[in-house]
Design an enzyme around this catalytic site. Structure first.
Site, PDB file in Angstrom:
ATOM      1  N   LYS A 476       1.028  -1.125   0.006  1.00 51.07           N
ATOM      2  CA  LYS A 476      -0.018  -0.087   0.006  1.00 51.07           C
ATOM      3  C   LYS A 476       0.926   1.187  -0.167  1.00 51.07           C
ATOM      4  O   LYS A 476       1.655   1.310   0.718  1.00 51.07           O
ATOM      5  CB  LYS A 476      -0.875  -0.040   0.976  1.00 51.07           C
ATOM      6  CG  LYS A 476      -1.850   1.225   1.233  1.00 51.07           C
ATOM      7  CD  LYS A 476      -2.844   1.128   2.283  1.00 51.07           C
ATOM      8  CE  LYS A 476      -3.681   2.077   2.637  1.00 51.07           C
ATOM      9  NZ  LYS A 476      -4.675   2.145   3.884  1.00 51.07           N
ATOM     10  N   TRP A 477       0.856   2.150  -0.943  1.00 53.93           N
ATOM     11  CA  TRP A 477       1.906   3.088  -1.303  1.00 53.93           C
ATOM     12  C   TRP A 477       0.946   4.399  -0.838  1.00 53.93           C
ATOM     13  O   TRP A 477       0.251   4.953  -1.613  1.00 53.93           O
ATOM     14  CB  TRP A 477       2.160   3.127  -2.684  1.00 53.93           C
ATOM     15  CG  TRP A 477       3.034   4.227  -3.041  1.00 53.93           C
ATOM     16  CD1 TRP A 477       3.084   5.656  -3.004  1.00 53.93           C
ATOM     17  CD2 TRP A 477       4.428   3.982  -3.732  1.00 53.93           C
ATOM     18  NE1 TRP A 477       4.279   6.208  -3.649  1.00 53.93           N
ATOM     19  CE2 TRP A 477       5.074   4.913  -3.823  1.00 53.93           C
ATOM     20  CE3 TRP A 477       5.120   2.703  -3.947  1.00 53.93           C
ATOM     21  CZ2 TRP A 477       6.387   5.164  -4.423  1.00 53.93           C
ATOM     22  CZ3 TRP A 477       6.449   2.796  -4.215  1.00 53.93           C
ATOM     23  CH2 TRP A 477       6.951   4.094  -4.666  1.00 53.93           C
ATOM     24  N   ASP A 478       1.290   5.070   0.311  1.00 52.83           N
ATOM     25  CA  ASP A 478       0.493   6.071   0.815  1.00 52.83           C
ATOM     26  C   ASP A 478       1.330   7.451   0.543  1.00 52.83           C
ATOM     27  O   ASP A 478       2.452   7.459   0.415  1.00 52.83           O
ATOM     28  CB  ASP A 478       0.113   5.646   2.181  1.00 52.83           C
ATOM     29  CG  ASP A 478      -0.893   6.326   2.801  1.00 52.83           C
ATOM     30  OD1 ASP A 478      -1.310   7.408   2.107  1.00 52.83           O
ATOM     31  OD2 ASP A 478      -1.442   6.156   3.939  1.00 52.83           O
ATOM     32  N   MET A 479       0.736   8.560   0.806  1.00 56.51           N
ATOM     33  CA  MET A 479       1.075   9.724   0.783  1.00 56.51           C
ATOM     34  C   MET A 479       0.081  10.803   1.442  1.00 56.51           C
ATOM     35  O   MET A 479      -1.045  10.862   0.822  1.00 56.51           O
ATOM     36  CB  MET A 479       1.341  10.042  -0.696  1.00 56.51           C
ATOM     37  CG  MET A 479       2.226  11.554  -0.904  1.00 56.51           C
ATOM     38  SD  MET A 479       1.529  12.951  -0.715  1.00 56.51           S
ATOM     39  CE  MET A 479       0.162  13.339  -1.894  1.00 56.51           C
ATOM     40  N   CYS A 526      -2.416   5.325  -2.648  1.00 53.42           N
ATOM     41  CA  CYS A 526      -3.342   5.870  -1.740  1.00 53.42           C
ATOM     42  C   CYS A 526      -2.884   7.157  -1.263  1.00 53.42           C
ATOM     43  O   CYS A 526      -1.618   7.261  -1.497  1.00 53.42           O
ATOM     44  CB  CYS A 526      -3.375   4.985  -0.384  1.00 53.42           C
ATOM     45  SG  CYS A 526      -4.276   5.913   1.023  1.00 53.42           S
ATOM     46  N   ASP A 548     -10.638   7.543   2.760  1.00 51.20           N
ATOM     47  CA  ASP A 548     -10.368   7.028   4.222  1.00 51.20           C
ATOM     48  C   ASP A 548     -11.546   6.966   4.813  1.00 51.20           C
ATOM     49  O   ASP A 548     -12.129   6.676   5.856  1.00 51.20           O
ATOM     50  CB  ASP A 548      -9.452   8.046   5.010  1.00 51.20           C
ATOM     51  CG  ASP A 548      -8.137   7.840   4.866  1.00 51.20           C
ATOM     52  OD1 ASP A 548      -7.841   6.721   4.001  1.00 51.20           O
ATOM     53  OD2 ASP A 548      -7.324   8.417   5.385  1.00 51.20           O
TER      54      ASP A 548
HETATM   55  C1  GLA Z   1      -3.672   7.199   5.387  1.00 50.79           C
HETATM   56  C2  GLA Z   1      -4.385   5.974   4.954  1.00 50.79           C
HETATM   57  C3  GLA Z   1      -5.128   5.184   5.691  1.00 50.79           C
HETATM   58  C4  GLA Z   1      -4.032   4.765   6.719  1.00 50.79           C
HETATM   59  C5  GLA Z   1      -3.280   5.659   7.376  1.00 50.79           C
HETATM   60  C6  GLA Z   1      -2.347   5.327   8.046  1.00 50.79           C
HETATM   61  O1  GLA Z   1      -4.602   8.103   6.207  1.00 50.79           O
HETATM   62  O2  GLA Z   1      -5.492   6.882   3.725  1.00 50.79           O
HETATM   63  O3  GLA Z   1      -5.767   4.243   4.871  1.00 50.79           O
HETATM   64  O4  GLA Z   1      -3.232   3.600   5.878  1.00 50.79           O
HETATM   65  O5  GLA Z   1      -2.818   6.625   6.550  1.00 50.79           O
HETATM   66  O6  GLA Z   1      -1.261   6.024   8.952  1.00 50.79           O
END
Ligand code: GLA
Length: 749
Positions: A476-479, A526, A548
């Protein structure tokens, strides 16, 4: 697909029987004039009849004529500084300090398929799938060459456009603006449709008539953003979901973008899209080239559903990364809302084991597994396992979970840095921001300067260590924050206007390196939910976590809006806990499942806390998704009833061969003594008899209805066709938050 009337002043007609796009070279100015974009028309020898122009008060280009004003010529790729007073597609700053351009036609090249870019994502195109026309223009006032690329696809009503600028001169030029496309439509009889939102409220739909003047939406945040999606559609006022013209534009870009409509005083509508010129200033030195991102233009004469289906098909076939370690779309259990930062190895193993028993394909360990991350206060950029939480390390955790017969996935936020990390201690200059000015934090974190290749290399190295050391099948590649003080310690003074674009090229570079090193890893992108839900991220990804907000009722709007352009197979959608963590709402497990079913389908709750009955229901829900997954993810999606307009939302998916369909109907608002409700279906074969089943319900009789009847009359929701009308939102037990899912299959024999 590309028809050219040759000559000194050729005309070009791109058509595939589904749309036509026509422009020609104008003799008097040697420039390109836009002639037509819309429903397919037959190729002709001459298109002069399409020219619509009158002598009007204006500035004229040449001393001896009163008719050559760019203000009155529909432009194919407008420039600044020569009688067109509208916003241009390109603006070049010359060594003398002026911005005056004139781009003349030089020639063209045709090819099957298309040239790929090694810098940024774009749609694929096999030689059989598509044909490309490249128009070569030269700048009369410099040695710049400008190539306009048009790719037309055989199967979809889609053209993609992009632009490449080369500086062949001795002196360096500055690009102040380079949009990927521009079209002048001859009228303004349109409404504008776009997607706006905020964190946890993404992709909401808005449709408004055009006004005279400029209207635009954009991002200045360093990401395509929650606020506006890089998509717009121009639609005829009478266009509905099922009929009428729609012109959709979707930009394959993850950074600052501009979508702009300008309606001039003669009612000509100019639509343009590309990198946001605000804060953009690109130095193009001798011998260098600059490539714009691609715009995907989809045309429909069959309403908004027709337009969306073009986008869905082309994105599924020519954009998304399709190689995965899974045989079908994986049903995942994500740990975030179950654990947040509070977990240990034992807890994870318990959850994974139960997930395996219930039929999940994948266990995803979200945030909190690295550094010392017990809150969102630190450790980003320190991608080493927290041995207090996971004493045996990720390798052992992953192999224990894989040994259970379930895949394992891990969360990263690669572009961010916390100050309590070794990387920050060694390289404080690696964060974006001016050393002598205030630097804002977002969620207590700073953005790494991805315009610096050393930074990208460091993060690649750290991620590869983890990914290479363990069996990890999913990232899961978040930002989670935007760029607010754009300054790079790496770039030179004159390059600061390049930072936003170079940052995004750095993100693409890292994604590309990860893809090359781990080709089969499944990537879910994400950005605090849907902060970067755009086609460019999807190029590297298999799906995107689109919000979210996991509340089923709120999700109706988010998923409905996103479906304007994105296939439901890309929409990360989870069944989560009640009361819902974002809005506190309580909905049934069935309702939450029925909404998530029209997405990627997964869960994000503590399954250990579920009752035995709920565990059993989850097991059945997973089976149900697996049974219908192929139909859901490969069929044609139709929006039927909008959550933005009514308390009853409905959508459906029809298989390509029309032999089966699945329909979701959701009530989000109850009313006393309600009106009768019916939902007209779409996309079915008129003459076919369909057996109609309601999922999650036993029924003795299976009603049979014809396609024409289901589309003309519709599903009558109060009807007693399952023998249980009173228990739904019929008069007896009206209540909020109900859902029903129907499955239709052609009756054999
Ligand atoms: C973001 C993502 C969430 C989760 C949190 C973790 O808000 O959108 O799904 O992964 O970070 O800190």
């Amino acid at each position: 697909m590309i028809f050219i009337n040759e000559g000194h002043y050729p005309s070009f007609h791109l058509t595939n029987g589904k749309l036509s796009y026509i422009f020609h070279v104008l003799e008097s100015t040697q420039t390109l004039e836009q002639l037509y974009y819309g429903a397919a028309i037959k190729p002709r020898d001459n298109y002069d009849y399409l020219i619509e122009r009158e002598v009007r008060p204006s500035n004229n280009l040449y001393q001896d004529t009163h008719t050559t004003s760019f203000e009155h010529i529909k432009q194919e790729f407008p420039v600044y500084g020569t009688t067109d007073f509208r916003y241009p597609a390109i603006e070049i700053a010359y060594p003398d300090g002026d911005h005056i351009s004139h781009l003349s036609y030089v020639g063209y090249t045709q090819l099957s398929g298309k040239h790929a870019s090694n810098l940024q994502p774009m749609l694929r195109a096999g030689e059989e799938d598509a044909a490309t026309l490249i128009i070569h223009l030269k700048d009369n006032y410099s040695q710049a060459a400008i190539d306009l690329h048009y790719t037309i696809y055989r199967e979809q009503a889609v053209i993609v456009r992009r632009v490449v600028v080369h500086n062949h001169g001795e002196e360096s030029l500055r690009l102040k603006r380079l949009l990927s496309m521009s079209i002048d439509f001859p009228h303004d009889d349109f409404e504008l449709l776009h997607l706006y939102g905020a964190w946890a409220r993404e992709t909401h739909l808005e449709r408004k008539p055009l006004i005279k003047g400029v209207q635009n939406f954009s991002s200045t945040r360093g990401a395509s953003s929650h606020a506006h999606n890089p998509f717009l559609a121009l639609v005829a006022p009478n266009t509905s979901e099922h009929q009428g013209e729609a012109f959709g534009f979707s930009l394959v870009y993850s950074g600052n973008f501009l979508s702009q409509i300008e309606v001039d005083t003669y009612h000509v509508t100019r639509v343009s899209m590309g990198i946001n010129p605000f804060q953009f200033d690109w130095h193009l030195d001798t011998g260098e080239s600059f490539e714009s991102p691609e715009v995907v233009m989809a045309y429909s004469s069959k309403g908004l559903n027709g337009m969306s289906q073009q986008f869905h098909d082309i994105y599924r076939q020519q954009l998304l990364h399709n190689e995965t370690p899974f045989e079908k779309a994986p049903v995942l259990l994500n740990s975030w809302e179950a654990n947040y930062f509070d977990f240990d190895e034992e807890k994870l193993l318990e959850q994974a084991q139960l997930a395996k028993d219930l039929g999940f394909d994948l266990f995803v360990l979200d945030d909190g597994w690295f550094g010392k991350r017990d809150s969102d206060n630190g450790s980003l950029g320190n991608w080493t396992t927290d041995l207090d939480k996971i004493p045996q390390g990720i390798r052992s955790l992953a192999s224990n979970i894989q040994a259970m017969g379930i895949h394992f996935g891990l969360w990263f936020e690669p572009e961010m840095l916390s100050v309590d990390t070794p990387v920050y201690q060694a390289h404080p200059e690696w964060i974006i921001g001016h050393p002598n000015k205030n630097i804002s934090h977002g969620r207590n974190q700073f953005v790494l300067d991805f315009s610096n290749p050393d930074v990208v290399a460091n993060i690649f190295e750290q991620m590869s260590q983890i990914l290479g050391s363990a069996e990890i099948d999913y990232i899961k590649w978040d930002m989670n924050r935007y760029i607010s003080e754009p300054f790079s310690n790496f770039l030179k003074k004159h390059q600061q206007g390049e930072l936003f674009h170079r940052y995004i090229l750095g993100v693409y570079d890292l994604l590309d390196s990860i893809r090359k090193a781990f080709p089969a890893v499944f990537i879910e992108t994400c950005a605090g939910g849907g902060g970067r839900y755009d086609p460019a991220m999807l190029f590297y990804a298999n799906q995107n976590w689109i919000s979210d907000d996991t509340d089923a009722i709120e999700r109706l709007k988010i998923q409905y809006g996103a479906s304007m352009v994105y296939p439901i197979s890309t929409m990360g959608s989870h069944v989560s806990e009640i009361p819902n963590h974002q809005v506190g709402r309580i909905t049934s497990l069935k309702m939450r499942k029925d909404v998530a079913l029209f997405g990627t389908f997964g869960y994000e709750l503590d399954i250990m806390k579920l009752s035995d009955a709920d565990r059993e229901e989850v097991r059945q829900q997973i089976n149900q998704f697996n049974q219908y997954q192929s139909l859901l993810h490969h069929g044609d999606f139709y929006r039927l009833n909008s959550p933005f307009e009514a308390g009853l939302t409905a959508w459906m998916v029809v298989s390509k061969d029309q032999s089966e369909a699945i329909v979701g109907v959701y009530q989000s608002q109850a009313s006393a003594n309600p009106a009768y409700e019916r939902i007209q279906l779409a996309g079915l074969a008129s003459d076919q008899a369909y057996e109609l089943l309601e999922l999650d319900h036993e029924s003795k009789d299976i009603p049979v209805r014809y396609g024409d009847d289901l589309m003309a009359i519709g599903l009558i929701l109060n009807e007693n066709f399952t023998g249980r009308a009173d228990e739904y939102w019929g008069r007896e037990k009206a209540g909020e938050y109900h859902s029903r899912v129907f499955y239709l299959k052609t009756k054999k024999g």
